[in-house]
Design a protein around this motif. Structure first.
Motif, PDB file in Angstrom:
ATOM      1  N   GLY A  68     125.163  47.097  -5.504  1.00 55.02           N
ATOM      2  CA  GLY A  68     124.442  45.824  -5.437  1.00 55.02           C
ATOM      3  C   GLY A  68     125.309  44.688  -4.935  1.00 55.02           C
ATOM      4  O   GLY A  68     124.876  43.873  -4.117  1.00 55.02           O
ATOM      5  N   VAL A  69     126.539  44.633  -5.418  1.00 54.85           N
ATOM      6  CA  VAL A  69     127.456  43.579  -4.971  1.00 54.85           C
ATOM      7  C   VAL A  69     127.714  43.705  -3.474  1.00 54.85           C
ATOM      8  O   VAL A  69     127.663  42.715  -2.732  1.00 54.85           O
ATOM      9  CB  VAL A  69     128.778  43.622  -5.774  1.00 54.85           C
ATOM     10  N   LEU A  70     127.974  44.930  -3.008  1.00 54.43           N
ATOM     11  CA  LEU A  70     128.193  45.121  -1.568  1.00 54.43           C
ATOM     12  C   LEU A  70     126.937  44.807  -0.768  1.00 54.43           C
ATOM     13  O   LEU A  70     127.013  44.249   0.329  1.00 54.43           O
ATOM     14  CB  LEU A  70     128.656  46.551  -1.283  1.00 54.43           C
ATOM     15  N   SER A  71     125.773  45.162  -1.314  1.00 53.87           N
ATOM     16  CA  SER A  71     124.513  44.933  -0.601  1.00 53.87           C
ATOM     17  C   SER A  71     124.153  43.451  -0.533  1.00 53.87           C
ATOM     18  O   SER A  71     123.391  43.036   0.340  1.00 53.87           O
ATOM     19  CB  SER A  71     123.375  45.692  -1.278  1.00 53.87           C
ATOM     20  N   VAL A 123     129.604  52.907  -1.579  1.00 56.17           N
ATOM     21  CA  VAL A 123     129.449  52.547  -0.166  1.00 56.17           C
ATOM     22  C   VAL A 123     128.206  53.218   0.405  1.00 56.17           C
ATOM     23  O   VAL A 123     127.421  52.585   1.122  1.00 56.17           O
ATOM     24  CB  VAL A 123     130.713  52.929   0.635  1.00 56.17           C
ATOM     25  N   ALA A 124     127.994  54.485   0.075  1.00 59.71           N
ATOM     26  CA  ALA A 124     126.834  55.230   0.596  1.00 59.71           C
ATOM     27  C   ALA A 124     125.527  54.548   0.192  1.00 59.71           C
ATOM     28  O   ALA A 124     124.667  54.285   1.032  1.00 59.71           O
ATOM     29  CB  ALA A 124     126.862  56.672   0.110  1.00 59.71           C
ATOM     30  N   GLY A 126     125.028  51.500  -0.977  1.00 62.14           N
ATOM     31  CA  GLY A 126     124.928  50.145  -0.440  1.00 62.14           C
ATOM     32  C   GLY A 126     124.534  50.116   1.020  1.00 62.14           C
ATOM     33  O   GLY A 126     123.690  49.312   1.427  1.00 62.14           O
ATOM     34  N   LEU A 127     125.118  50.993   1.812  1.00 66.66           N
ATOM     35  CA  LEU A 127     124.796  50.981   3.248  1.00 66.66           C
ATOM     36  C   LEU A 127     123.408  51.512   3.534  1.00 66.66           C
ATOM     37  O   LEU A 127     122.654  50.906   4.294  1.00 66.66           O
ATOM     38  CB  LEU A 127     125.835  51.806   4.017  1.00 66.66           C
ATOM     39  N   VAL A 128     123.069  52.635   2.940  1.00 69.95           N
ATOM     40  CA  VAL A 128     121.767  53.230   3.231  1.00 69.95           C
ATOM     41  C   VAL A 128     120.634  52.302   2.817  1.00 69.95           C
ATOM     42  O   VAL A 128     119.615  52.197   3.503  1.00 69.95           O
ATOM     43  CB  VAL A 128     121.641  54.617   2.555  1.00 69.95           C
ATOM     44  N   ARG A 129     120.824  51.574   1.744  1.00 72.78           N
ATOM     45  CA  ARG A 129     119.757  50.694   1.268  1.00 72.78           C
ATOM     46  C   ARG A 129     119.838  49.295   1.844  1.00 72.78           C
ATOM     47  O   ARG A 129     118.978  48.468   1.556  1.00 72.78           O
ATOM     48  CB  ARG A 129     119.778  50.661  -0.252  1.00 72.78           C
ATOM     49  N   SER A 130     120.844  48.983   2.633  1.00 74.67           N
ATOM     50  CA  SER A 130     120.953  47.643   3.228  1.00 74.67           C
ATOM     51  C   SER A 130     120.521  47.602   4.689  1.00 74.67           C
ATOM     52  O   SER A 130     120.420  46.530   5.252  1.00 74.67           O
ATOM     53  CB  SER A 130     122.412  47.154   3.152  1.00 74.67           C
ATOM     54  N   ILE A 131     120.307  48.747   5.279  1.00 77.89           N
ATOM     55  CA  ILE A 131     119.933  48.776   6.691  1.00 77.89           C
ATOM     56  C   ILE A 131     118.517  48.238   6.832  1.00 77.89           C
ATOM     57  O   ILE A 131     117.607  48.682   6.146  1.00 77.89           O
ATOM     58  CB  ILE A 131     120.028  50.203   7.251  1.00 77.89           C
ATOM     59  N   PRO A 132     118.340  47.222   7.681  1.00 79.03           N
ATOM     60  CA  PRO A 132     117.003  46.618   7.826  1.00 79.03           C
ATOM     61  C   PRO A 132     115.976  47.560   8.420  1.00 79.03           C
ATOM     62  O   PRO A 132     116.256  48.489   9.065  1.00 79.03           O
ATOM     63  CB  PRO A 132     117.234  45.428   8.745  1.00 79.03           C
TER      64      PRO A 132
END
Length: 132
Positions: A68-71, A123-124, A126-132
């Protein structure tokens, strides 16, 4: 109108549709893998390690808070500035997920290994769930 139909049928529009479809497929597969890891693999591994439900909850909370923090901070900035393109972010997220899963399956189960892969999992997710 005919002009809109012609624009939609253009090669650039077809390429854009394929690109969007492949990105959505990649995100869906990665999300499915994350759900399987979190809902099946981690609970079974925690049982094997003798962890209590609260210890597994602590681990999952650390994973969620880190993601969440990274996202909320790093990933939106990198994605919006195009310093990290969507496809590269998806590949990085999938790669971190693959490393997390491989690490858990290749090395003997221990609390040390489980905690060591937490940053990769963070990281996994955060990235997968942050991609628009």
């Amino acid at each position: 109108t005919a002009a809109a139909a012609a624009a939609a049928a253009s090669p650039a529009a077809a390429t854009a549709r394929r690109s969007t479809a492949s990105l959505l497929l990649g995100c869906t597969l990665a999300e499915g893998a994350l759900v399987m890891l979190a809902s099946t693999s981690l609970p079974l591994l925690s049982l094997r390690l003798g962890w209590s439900a609260s210890m597994l909850g602590l681990y999952n909370s650390a994973w969620g808070v880190g993601s969440g923090v990274l996202s909320l901070t790093l990933w939106p900035h990198l994605l919006a500035s195009r310093a990290l393109p969507d496809r590269a972010a998806l590949r990085l997220g999938i790669g971190c997920l693959a490393l997390t899963s491989a690490s858990l399956s290749l090395w003997s189960a221990s609390a040390r290994v489980l905690w060591a892969v937490l940053p990769l999992g963070t990281v996994a997710v955060g990235l997968v769930r942050s991609i628009p």
